[in-house]
Write a protein that holds these residues in place. Sequence first.
Motif: not given
Length: 193
Positions: A5-18, A20-21
Motif C-alpha cells: 500500500g506504499v505509493e511512490a512517485t518516479v521522476v524521469v528526465k529525458n536528456r536524449c533527443e528521442f 522514451i516510453e
Amino acid sequence: VDSDGVEATVVVKNRCEFPIEFYSLDFDEQYLEEEKILRMAVGSEYQNTFLMPPRAVGGMLPPEVLEDYEAQKSLKAQQEELKAMAEAEAMAEPEAEVKSMDKAAPGQKTTLTSCPEPMKKMTEDPISRAVMRHLGIDPSSERRKAQRRKGIVVIVHGSPRAGKTQVAAGLCHYYDAACLSIDTVVKEAIANH
C-alpha cells in the motif's frame, strides 16, 4: 502503489533527443489478455520456449491462435452449461423420486451425463499452424501426405532386348509408380525442338 500500500512517485528526465516510453506489463491489458490466450493455446508447455511468427508492435496474435482460443472458450462454456443442467436434473431427481417411489423398483437409478464433442479436430496446435502459414508451408492433408511419402528411384539397366521395358512396366504397375523411359524423354525433347 505496491502490495504493502506504499505509493511512490518516479521522476524521469529525458536528456536524449528521442522520446522514451515507460509501461508496466502489470497494467497492460492487451499483454495480460494475450498471456491468457497463449497459456490456453500452448498448455503445459507455456513455460518452455516456443516459436511464434513475428508481428508488428501492438499487433494481434496470429489468427490461428485467436480462432483456437475462441473454439476452446466456446467448448468450455458448453461443458459448463451441460454440467449445470446435469446438476439441476440431479437436484430435481430426489423430488421426482419421492413422488414416484411406489411406481419404480427400489434401487433403480439412472444418470445420464454427456460432454459435447469438440467443434473441430485439430491435428496440430495453433502455434504450429501459425508458423506454417508464416513460412508458406501448405498445411493441407494432401500436401502433408505428399511430403511424408518417401520413395526410391529404380533404374533398370541391361543389354538391348533383355526385357528392361517389361520389367520397368511391371514394377511401376506393382508399386503404382510413374514409369519414365529415357527413349521417350529423348524423343519428346527432339520433337519439341
